[in-house]
Design a protein around this motif. Structure first.
Motif, PDB file in Angstrom:
ATOM      1  N   ASN A  38       0.807  -1.228   0.000  1.00 26.65           N
ATOM      2  CA  ASN A  38       0.000   0.000   0.000  1.00 26.65           C
ATOM      3  C   ASN A  38       0.835   1.269   0.000  1.00 26.65           C
ATOM      4  OD1 ASN A  38       0.483   0.644   2.946  1.00 26.65           O
ATOM      5  ND2 ASN A  38      -0.600  -1.317   3.178  1.00 26.65           N
ATOM      6  N   ASN A  39       2.171   1.142  -0.009  1.00 25.54           N
ATOM      7  CA  ASN A  39       3.045   2.302  -0.086  1.00 25.54           C
ATOM      8  C   ASN A  39       2.802   3.230   1.102  1.00 25.54           C
ATOM      9  OD1 ASN A  39       3.725   5.181  -1.859  1.00 25.54           O
ATOM     10  ND2 ASN A  39       5.224   3.535  -1.821  1.00 25.54           N
ATOM     11  N   HIS A  70       8.690  -2.041   5.854  1.00 26.83           N
ATOM     12  CA  HIS A  70       9.317  -0.824   5.353  1.00 26.83           C
ATOM     13  C   HIS A  70       8.236   0.093   4.789  1.00 26.83           C
ATOM     14  CE1 HIS A  70      13.444  -3.032   4.870  1.00 26.83           C
ATOM     15  NE2 HIS A  70      13.090  -2.858   6.129  1.00 26.83           N
ATOM     16  N   PHE A  71       8.377   1.387   5.043  1.00 29.38           N
ATOM     17  CA  PHE A  71       7.256   2.293   4.855  1.00 29.38           C
ATOM     18  C   PHE A  71       6.891   2.549   3.392  1.00 29.38           C
ATOM     19  CE2 PHE A  71       8.365   4.170   9.227  1.00 29.38           C
ATOM     20  CZ  PHE A  71       7.461   3.316   9.860  1.00 29.38           C
ATOM     21  N   ASP A  72       7.768   2.210   2.453  1.00 26.74           N
ATOM     22  CA  ASP A  72       7.372   2.300   1.051  1.00 26.74           C
ATOM     23  C   ASP A  72       6.554   1.086   0.619  1.00 26.74           C
ATOM     24  OD1 ASP A  72       9.713   0.795   1.390  1.00 26.74           O
ATOM     25  OD2 ASP A  72      10.382   1.151  -0.658  1.00 26.74           O
ATOM     26  N   HIS A  73       6.308   0.172   1.571  1.00 32.09           N
ATOM     27  CA  HIS A  73       5.454  -0.994   1.343  1.00 32.09           C
ATOM     28  C   HIS A  73       4.226  -0.982   2.246  1.00 32.09           C
ATOM     29  CE1 HIS A  73       8.507  -3.311  -1.036  1.00 32.09           C
ATOM     30  NE2 HIS A  73       9.271  -2.406  -0.448  1.00 32.09           N
ATOM     31  N   ALA A  74       4.375  -0.457   3.441  1.00 31.60           N
ATOM     32  CA  ALA A  74       3.314  -0.596   4.442  1.00 31.60           C
ATOM     33  C   ALA A  74       2.949   0.691   5.147  1.00 31.60           C
ATOM     34  CB  ALA A  74       3.745  -1.634   5.494  1.00 31.60           C
ATOM     35  N   GLY A  75       3.499   1.823   4.698  1.00 34.12           N
ATOM     36  CA  GLY A  75       3.256   3.082   5.402  1.00 34.12           C
ATOM     37  C   GLY A  75       1.821   3.558   5.339  1.00 34.12           C
ATOM     38  N   GLY A  76       1.067   3.111   4.336  1.00 37.53           N
ATOM     39  CA  GLY A  76      -0.329   3.524   4.214  1.00 37.53           C
ATOM     40  C   GLY A  76      -1.317   2.585   4.861  1.00 37.53           C
ATOM     41  N   LEU A  99       2.742  -2.967  13.830  1.00 35.89           N
ATOM     42  CA  LEU A  99       1.554  -2.343  13.263  1.00 35.89           C
ATOM     43  C   LEU A  99       0.652  -1.808  14.375  1.00 35.89           C
ATOM     44  CD1 LEU A  99       0.726  -4.923  10.450  1.00 35.89           C
ATOM     45  CD2 LEU A  99       1.633  -2.611  10.139  1.00 35.89           C
ATOM     46  N   VAL A 100       0.597  -2.543  15.483  1.00 37.72           N
ATOM     47  CA  VAL A 100      -0.189  -2.085  16.634  1.00 37.72           C
ATOM     48  C   VAL A 100       0.454  -0.858  17.265  1.00 37.72           C
ATOM     49  CG1 VAL A 100      -1.000  -2.724  18.946  1.00 37.72           C
ATOM     50  CG2 VAL A 100      -1.130  -4.382  17.069  1.00 37.72           C
ATOM     51  N   ASP A 101       1.772  -0.861  17.339  1.00 36.39           N
ATOM     52  CA  ASP A 101       2.517   0.278  17.902  1.00 36.39           C
ATOM     53  C   ASP A 101       3.708   0.590  17.000  1.00 36.39           C
ATOM     54  OD1 ASP A 101       3.845   2.197  19.307  1.00 36.39           O
ATOM     55  OD2 ASP A 101       4.338   0.939  21.024  1.00 36.39           O
ATOM     56  N   PRO A 102       3.539   1.491  16.027  1.00 37.89           N
ATOM     57  CA  PRO A 102       4.614   1.770  15.076  1.00 37.89           C
ATOM     58  C   PRO A 102       5.666   2.759  15.577  1.00 37.89           C
ATOM     59  CG  PRO A 102       2.681   3.038  14.508  1.00 37.89           C
ATOM     60  CD  PRO A 102       2.297   2.202  15.704  1.00 37.89           C
ATOM     61  N   SER A 103       5.599   3.178  16.821  1.00 40.79           N
ATOM     62  CA  SER A 103       6.458   4.267  17.301  1.00 40.79           C
ATOM     63  C   SER A 103       7.942   3.951  17.164  1.00 40.79           C
ATOM     64  CB  SER A 103       6.124   4.610  18.752  1.00 40.79           C
ATOM     65  OG  SER A 103       6.281   3.477  19.595  1.00 40.79           O
ATOM     66  N   ARG A 104       8.337   2.730  17.438  1.00 43.62           N
ATOM     67  CA  ARG A 104       9.755   2.366  17.355  1.00 43.62           C
ATOM     68  C   ARG A 104      10.248   2.436  15.899  1.00 43.62           C
ATOM     69  NH1 ARG A 104      12.393  -3.382  19.414  1.00 43.62           N
ATOM     70  NH2 ARG A 104      14.523  -2.973  18.703  1.00 43.62           N
ATOM     71  N   LEU A 105       9.441   1.926  14.971  1.00 42.00           N
ATOM     72  CA  LEU A 105       9.824   1.979  13.564  1.00 42.00           C
ATOM     73  C   LEU A 105       9.893   3.414  13.059  1.00 42.00           C
ATOM     74  CD1 LEU A 105       7.821  -0.946  11.909  1.00 42.00           C
ATOM     75  CD2 LEU A 105      10.220  -0.910  12.611  1.00 42.00           C
ATOM     76  N   GLU A 124       1.912  10.612   8.112  1.00 43.36           N
ATOM     77  CA  GLU A 124       1.609  10.049   9.431  1.00 43.36           C
ATOM     78  C   GLU A 124       1.506   8.525   9.370  1.00 43.36           C
ATOM     79  OE1 GLU A 124       1.281  11.578  12.422  1.00 43.36           O
ATOM     80  OE2 GLU A 124       1.999  13.387  11.409  1.00 43.36           O
ATOM     81  N   ILE A 125       2.109   7.870  10.340  1.00 42.98           N
ATOM     82  CA  ILE A 125       1.998   6.418  10.512  1.00 42.98           C
ATOM     83  C   ILE A 125       1.283   6.190  11.834  1.00 42.98           C
ATOM     84  CG2 ILE A 125       3.220   4.221  10.595  1.00 42.98           C
ATOM     85  CD1 ILE A 125       3.798   5.699   8.018  1.00 42.98           C
ATOM     86  N   GLU A 126       0.064   5.692  11.784  1.00 44.01           N
ATOM     87  CA  GLU A 126      -0.750   5.578  13.000  1.00 44.01           C
ATOM     88  C   GLU A 126      -0.931   4.123  13.419  1.00 44.01           C
ATOM     89  OE1 GLU A 126      -4.354   7.640  12.171  1.00 44.01           O
ATOM     90  OE2 GLU A 126      -3.407   9.624  12.235  1.00 44.01           O
ATOM     91  N   PRO A 127      -1.216   3.896  14.714  1.00 45.32           N
ATOM     92  CA  PRO A 127      -1.450   2.531  15.197  1.00 45.32           C
ATOM     93  C   PRO A 127      -2.696   1.908  14.560  1.00 45.32           C
ATOM     94  CG  PRO A 127      -1.064   4.057  17.021  1.00 45.32           C
ATOM     95  CD  PRO A 127      -1.261   4.897  15.799  1.00 45.32           C
TER      96      PRO A 127
END
Length: 313
Positions: A38-39, A70-76, A99-105, A124-127
């Protein structure tokens, strides 16, 4: 055109950094849909537009599948979950907690890119609520509608990487573990696949094992996130194994160099650039100045992964 349909797979150009650089895929199955990759959140409107153009609604999306975090695959993913109320996220077991807590990534990526560049690229990357996520095991099979998908855990680029074998097309969605098409058919009739050693999990032995496992599955095509359908699998495998050997050599030289910090990164960048040039020459892929300018980000990211491993090892 942002979308094209072939063999019951709809390719959505996520317009990430430039056209034809990152794809998301729509897999219709009767009255249900699965999305693969989902990029970033900025690509979500393009994916939803692709659904609409194919006569499908967000409510029909049953699964949102990501190959790795990686956020170009899963950031959305979080934005797509909000847009598709009946969808469940499918991912590698290790990916669930992030995915539940993306803060570390997010914090780690901001160190790599800087705050401003991260915001520009990823937003923005949200939980995501845990009940919207399900881990899939190695070799697990999923039947939905008329389609059957089989999941393979395929480390080497990332420890939490998986690929998805679509039995209907006998194709596999390979994320980054079957490489990146650095010279695309849009610019050259003779593309070159190069493995990605992006931080932090590059492992040459696991990469080779995953590539061979993908080939042993008997697939006829791969659907690359970067970018599109690719069918010359013998040639692609040879190129990938060459690039892995190049990166393994650079990593060993970097580890033995005694260099640290910026000097180590600069050493790896020089060597990666040289390895790229040799690859393109061996495979008769002419590169323009514009192509080389575009590759600078990828050269830097690959070098960063090799420098990280060299310093650690």
């Amino acid at each position: 055109m942002a979308e094209k349909a072939t063999d019951r797979v709809i390719t959505v150009d996520c317009q990430y950094m430039q056209p034809a650089h990152a794809a998301a895929y729509i897999l219709p199955a009767d009255d249900q849909v699965a999305l693969v990759e989902n990029n970033t959140s900025r690509a979500v409107p393009l994916i939803l537009n692709g659904l609409s153009n194919a006569g499908m609604a967000p409510e029909q999306v049953r699964y949102i599948i990501i190959t790795h975090l990686h956020f170009d695959h899963a950031g959305g993913t979080s934005a797509l979950v909000r847009a598709c109320p009946n969808a469940q996220v499918l991912c590698h077991p290790v990916a669930v907690r992030h995915l539940v807590d993306p803060s570390r990534l997010v914090a780690s990526a901001k160190k790599v890119y800087g705050e401003a560049r991260f915001a520009e690229l990823y937003g923005e990357i949200e939980p995501i609520a845990a009940q919207r996520i399900r881990a899939v095991e190695d070799s697990e099979t999923l039947v939905f509608g008329s389609r059957t998908l089989r999941f393979l855990h395929t480390p080497g680029h990332a420890k939490h990487h998986m690929t998805i074998h679509d039995l209907e097309t006998n194709g596999m969605f390979t994320g980054d573990v079957f490489g990146i098409m650095h010279v695309t058919p849009l610019r050259s009739p003779d593309p070159v696949l190069i493995f990605s050693s992006a931080p932090t999990d590059f492992d040459p032995d696991q990469a080779r094992q995953s590539i061979r496992r993908i080939r042993a599955s008997g697939i006829e095509r791969v659907y690359l996130t970067h970018y599109g359908e690719y069918t010359d699998l013998d040639k692609g495998e040879a190129q990938l194994l060459e690039s892995i050997a190049d990166f393994e050599r650079i990593m060993a030289q970097a580890a033995a160099s005694g260099l640290e910090g910026d000097a180590l990164q600069q050493f790896c960048e020089r060597e990666v650039r040289s390895a790229f040039a040799a690859m393109f020459e061996r495979w008769h892929a002419p590169m323009s100045d514009e192509d080389w300018a575009w590759l600078e980000d990828d050269i830097g990211i690959n070098a960063m992964g090799l420098a990280f491993r060299a310093a650690r090892d």
